[in-house]
Design a protein around this motif. Sequence first.
Motif, PDB file in Angstrom:
ATOM      1  N   CYS A   1      -5.114   4.991  -4.239  1.00 14.64           N
ATOM      2  CA  CYS A   1      -4.671   4.808  -5.622  1.00 14.64           C
ATOM      3  C   CYS A   1      -4.854   3.366  -6.085  1.00 14.64           C
ATOM      4  O   CYS A   1      -4.385   2.432  -5.429  1.00 14.64           O
ATOM      5  CB  CYS A   1      -3.200   5.209  -5.752  1.00 14.64           C
ATOM      6  SG  CYS A   1      -2.588   5.056  -7.444  1.00 14.64           S
TER       7      CYS A   1
ATOM      8  N   PRO B   1       7.119  10.292  -4.148  1.00 15.07           N
ATOM      9  CA  PRO B   1       7.609  10.309  -5.532  1.00 15.07           C
ATOM     10  C   PRO B   1       8.163  11.676  -5.907  1.00 15.07           C
ATOM     11  O   PRO B   1       7.601  12.705  -5.514  1.00 15.07           O
ATOM     12  CB  PRO B   1       6.353   9.977  -6.355  1.00 15.07           C
ATOM     13  CG  PRO B   1       5.203  10.322  -5.472  1.00 15.07           C
ATOM     14  CD  PRO B   1       5.661  10.150  -4.066  1.00 15.07           C
TER      15      PRO B   1
ATOM     16  N   CYS C   1       4.695  10.860  -9.579  1.00 13.15           N
ATOM     17  CA  CYS C   1       4.105   9.523  -9.487  1.00 13.15           C
ATOM     18  C   CYS C   1       5.155   8.496  -9.879  1.00 13.15           C
ATOM     19  O   CYS C   1       5.825   8.635 -10.908  1.00 13.15           O
ATOM     20  CB  CYS C   1       2.894   9.427 -10.419  1.00 13.15           C
ATOM     21  SG  CYS C   1       2.195   7.764 -10.484  1.00 13.15           S
ATOM     22  N   TRP C   2       5.245   7.449  -9.062  1.00 14.08           N
ATOM     23  CA  TRP C   2       6.246   6.413  -9.327  1.00 14.08           C
ATOM     24  C   TRP C   2       5.954   5.640 -10.604  1.00 14.08           C
ATOM     25  O   TRP C   2       6.832   4.934 -11.117  1.00 14.08           O
ATOM     26  CB  TRP C   2       6.323   5.440  -8.143  1.00 14.08           C
ATOM     27  CG  TRP C   2       7.012   6.000  -6.939  1.00 14.08           C
ATOM     28  CD1 TRP C   2       6.466   6.248  -5.719  1.00 14.08           C
ATOM     29  CD2 TRP C   2       8.399   6.381  -6.832  1.00 14.08           C
ATOM     30  NE1 TRP C   2       7.401   6.775  -4.862  1.00 14.08           N
ATOM     31  CE2 TRP C   2       8.606   6.864  -5.525  1.00 14.08           C
ATOM     32  CE3 TRP C   2       9.467   6.382  -7.732  1.00 14.08           C
ATOM     33  CZ2 TRP C   2       9.840   7.322  -5.080  1.00 14.08           C
ATOM     34  CZ3 TRP C   2      10.700   6.844  -7.298  1.00 14.08           C
ATOM     35  CH2 TRP C   2      10.873   7.301  -5.992  1.00 14.08           C
ATOM     36  N   LEU C   3       4.752   5.734 -11.145  1.00 17.95           N
ATOM     37  CA  LEU C   3       4.457   5.023 -12.390  1.00 17.95           C
ATOM     38  C   LEU C   3       5.366   5.477 -13.519  1.00 17.95           C
ATOM     39  O   LEU C   3       5.583   4.744 -14.482  1.00 17.95           O
ATOM     40  CB  LEU C   3       2.995   5.254 -12.808  1.00 17.95           C
ATOM     41  CG  LEU C   3       1.915   4.625 -11.931  1.00 17.95           C
ATOM     42  CD1 LEU C   3       0.538   5.080 -12.386  1.00 17.95           C
ATOM     43  CD2 LEU C   3       2.018   3.107 -11.962  1.00 17.95           C
TER      44      LEU C   3
ATOM     45  N   CYS D   1       3.793   8.436  -1.049  1.00 21.13           N
ATOM     46  CA  CYS D   1       2.825   9.201  -1.837  1.00 21.13           C
ATOM     47  C   CYS D   1       1.549   9.335  -1.013  1.00 21.13           C
ATOM     48  O   CYS D   1       0.969   8.337  -0.591  1.00 21.13           O
ATOM     49  CB  CYS D   1       2.535   8.477  -3.154  1.00 21.13           C
ATOM     50  SG  CYS D   1       1.176   9.222  -4.074  1.00 21.13           S
TER      51      CYS D   1
ATOM     52  N   PHE E   1      -1.298   9.896  -1.885  1.00 17.78           N
ATOM     53  CA  PHE E   1      -2.483   9.359  -2.563  1.00 17.78           C
ATOM     54  C   PHE E   1      -2.540   7.840  -2.473  1.00 17.78           C
ATOM     55  O   PHE E   1      -3.522   7.236  -2.883  1.00 17.78           O
ATOM     56  CB  PHE E   1      -2.458   9.806  -4.041  1.00 17.78           C
ATOM     57  CG  PHE E   1      -3.721   9.528  -4.799  1.00 17.78           C
ATOM     58  CD1 PHE E   1      -4.946  10.042  -4.380  1.00 17.78           C
ATOM     59  CD2 PHE E   1      -3.705   8.758  -5.948  1.00 17.78           C
ATOM     60  CE1 PHE E   1      -6.116   9.794  -5.086  1.00 17.78           C
ATOM     61  CE2 PHE E   1      -4.869   8.495  -6.658  1.00 17.78           C
ATOM     62  CZ  PHE E   1      -6.074   9.025  -6.225  1.00 17.78           C
ATOM     63  N   HIS E   2      -1.497   7.212  -1.888  1.00 16.99           N
ATOM     64  CA  HIS E   2      -1.430   5.756  -2.045  1.00 16.99           C
ATOM     65  C   HIS E   2      -2.587   4.989  -1.395  1.00 16.99           C
ATOM     66  O   HIS E   2      -2.984   3.951  -1.923  1.00 16.99           O
ATOM     67  CB  HIS E   2      -0.050   5.217  -1.589  1.00 16.99           C
ATOM     68  CG  HIS E   2       0.099   4.967  -0.124  1.00 16.99           C
ATOM     69  ND1 HIS E   2       0.791   5.818   0.712  1.00 16.99           N
ATOM     70  CD2 HIS E   2      -0.340   3.959   0.666  1.00 16.99           C
ATOM     71  CE1 HIS E   2       0.770   5.343   1.940  1.00 16.99           C
ATOM     72  NE2 HIS E   2       0.084   4.218   1.950  1.00 16.99           N
TER      73      HIS E   2
ATOM     74  N   HIS F   1      -3.362   2.010  -8.439  1.00 14.33           N
ATOM     75  CA  HIS F   1      -2.111   1.520  -9.021  1.00 14.33           C
ATOM     76  C   HIS F   1      -0.980   1.461  -7.987  1.00 14.33           C
ATOM     77  O   HIS F   1       0.181   1.306  -8.361  1.00 14.33           O
ATOM     78  CB  HIS F   1      -1.663   2.435 -10.165  1.00 14.33           C
ATOM     79  CG  HIS F   1      -2.727   2.703 -11.174  1.00 14.33           C
ATOM     80  ND1 HIS F   1      -3.425   1.701 -11.801  1.00 14.33           N
ATOM     81  CD2 HIS F   1      -3.220   3.866 -11.657  1.00 14.33           C
ATOM     82  CE1 HIS F   1      -4.311   2.237 -12.628  1.00 14.33           C
ATOM     83  NE2 HIS F   1      -4.207   3.542 -12.563  1.00 14.33           N
ATOM     84  N   ALA F   2      -1.303   1.597  -6.709  1.00 15.01           N
ATOM     85  CA  ALA F   2      -0.258   1.736  -5.690  1.00 15.01           C
ATOM     86  C   ALA F   2       0.677   0.527  -5.671  1.00 15.01           C
ATOM     87  O   ALA F   2       0.249  -0.624  -5.766  1.00 15.01           O
ATOM     88  CB  ALA F   2      -0.896   1.935  -4.329  1.00 15.01           C
TER      89      ALA F   2
ATOM     90  N   HIS G   1      -0.981  11.811 -13.542  1.00 15.73           N
ATOM     91  CA  HIS G   1      -1.116  11.325 -12.166  1.00 15.73           C
ATOM     92  C   HIS G   1      -2.500  10.695 -11.967  1.00 15.73           C
ATOM     93  O   HIS G   1      -3.512  11.247 -12.417  1.00 15.73           O
ATOM     94  CB  HIS G   1      -0.941  12.508 -11.201  1.00 15.73           C
ATOM     95  CG  HIS G   1      -0.692  12.103  -9.788  1.00 15.73           C
ATOM     96  ND1 HIS G   1      -1.702  11.654  -8.956  1.00 15.73           N
ATOM     97  CD2 HIS G   1       0.446  12.057  -9.056  1.00 15.73           C
ATOM     98  CE1 HIS G   1      -1.197  11.373  -7.773  1.00 15.73           C
ATOM     99  NE2 HIS G   1       0.114  11.598  -7.805  1.00 15.73           N
ATOM    100  N   PRO G   2      -2.586   9.566 -11.303  1.00 19.94           N
ATOM    101  CA  PRO G   2      -3.895   8.935 -11.079  1.00 19.94           C
ATOM    102  C   PRO G   2      -4.911   9.842 -10.391  1.00 19.94           C
ATOM    103  O   PRO G   2      -6.108   9.724 -10.652  1.00 19.94           O
ATOM    104  CB  PRO G   2      -3.545   7.726 -10.197  1.00 19.94           C
ATOM    105  CG  PRO G   2      -2.155   7.373 -10.598  1.00 19.94           C
ATOM    106  CD  PRO G   2      -1.473   8.698 -10.854  1.00 19.94           C
TER     107      PRO G   2
ATOM    108  N   CYS H   1       5.340   3.147  -3.231  1.00 16.08           N
ATOM    109  CA  CYS H   1       4.465   4.309  -3.033  1.00 16.08           C
ATOM    110  C   CYS H   1       4.214   4.584  -1.553  1.00 16.08           C
ATOM    111  O   CYS H   1       4.026   5.736  -1.157  1.00 16.08           O
ATOM    112  CB  CYS H   1       3.132   4.101  -3.745  1.00 16.08           C
ATOM    113  SG  CYS H   1       3.290   3.762  -5.511  1.00 16.08           S
TER     114      CYS H   1
HETATM  115 FE1  SF4 Z   1      -0.463   5.900  -7.154  1.00 17.30          FE
HETATM  116 FE2  SF4 Z   1       2.041   5.298  -6.451  1.00 17.30          FE
HETATM  117 FE3  SF4 Z   1       1.593   7.101  -8.343  1.00 17.30          FE
HETATM  118 FE4  SF4 Z   1       1.040   7.650  -5.794  1.00 17.30          FE
HETATM  119  S1  SF4 Z   1       3.078   7.276  -6.663  1.00 17.30           S
HETATM  120  S2  SF4 Z   1      -0.249   8.077  -7.532  1.00 17.30           S
HETATM  121  S3  SF4 Z   1       0.299   5.660  -5.081  1.00 17.30           S
HETATM  122  S4  SF4 Z   1       1.110   4.913  -8.425  1.00 17.30           S
END
Ligand code: SF4
Length: 379
Positions: free
Chosen positions: A303, A315, A328-330, A297, A299-300, A305-306, A260-261, A310
Amino acid sequence: MTSVAAVLDTPAQQAPALEARHLTKHFPVRAGGLVARGALVHAVEDISLILPRSGITAVVGESGSGKSTLARMLARLITPTSGSIFLDGAEVRARARRGYARAVQMVLQDPFSSLNPVHNIGYHLARPLKVHGLDGSRSMDEAIAGLLDRVSLSPAGQFTGKFPHELSGGQRQRVAIARALAVRPRILLADEPVSMLDVSIRLGILNLLAGLRENDGLTILYVTHDIASARYLADVIAVMYAGQLIESGPAARVTDEPAHPYTQLLLSAAPDPDRTQPPSLLGRGAPPNLISPPGGCRFHPRCPHAMAVCAAERPPAITVAPGHEGACWLHARDLTAAQSLPLKTTDVSTGADTGPGPGPNPGRVPDTEPGTGSREEKS
Ligand code: SF4
């Protein structure tokens, strides 16, 4: 994210020592000012956690992540808004408080305020022995000496007559642990037990906790903001952000290959004696306001990487390796092109636009089979 996998060699038929299922805690906001009456602080949201028997599980997160609230719910010092707690596989009922306190004890962050300054160490250790009943084979003095010996404060005669202010911070924390051990608990919940101690004596307390697991088979929950100490002590690490569990797995795996980021951000901010350059922080801004947390999310807004998805959807927990999950959607497959579009976010601390802008999202992991989500393409 719904659970932390037990990675210890626990027999399959044996229930976990302690289990939380979907614990949620909302605190009402009673102060006036700008906050409307009826507003709620969403301190902990839908957390499920398994403490394997005789294992050490670390809950890691920054201040305000909800980790201490979670520990206090598990200690039954505060009542969950919803969710259940299971001790040895049986759901804990509201009434059985003394029996639960015998099995589950908590050690608090500040050993000075958790010990009454007007009573000596002997009094602090005798009290729980009287309340919960002595092991009949020993006198009170022998029981107190045994407790002090278990936390490496010996000879006992040097400590029983002293008052908390006459001890060092490390010695006070050892007394607090000895007091918790007085009722012969099976589970110890340690809430930031070393964060108020000098760096030089933290290791001694961590080794003491490790010894209690090793020698006495105690199950330990270690709550900390320091992911490096969590790796040192724990078998399993569960990472919390803004009241939610966002990653869990074997300690070495979570710290070597964070999914997770936010965990990456925690690791990049941790002290590293081998690092010669300033840490590159993969994130920015401050934690969100838990009265009105961000959708999707949480954290978006921070983040790097959003993506579009997100901000829209929370997620799910995605297995990235055996026993290792990240919310995390990644790591999701089958996201549409529209869902994967980079999200233009706002730095919550400055209000400045900080989104990655147009172009391929640098953090996007290509579609993979669930459970094998490679993170090689993440920055
Ligand atoms: Fe970042 Fe999206 Fe993963 Fe949240 S779900 S940590 S915003 S990439």
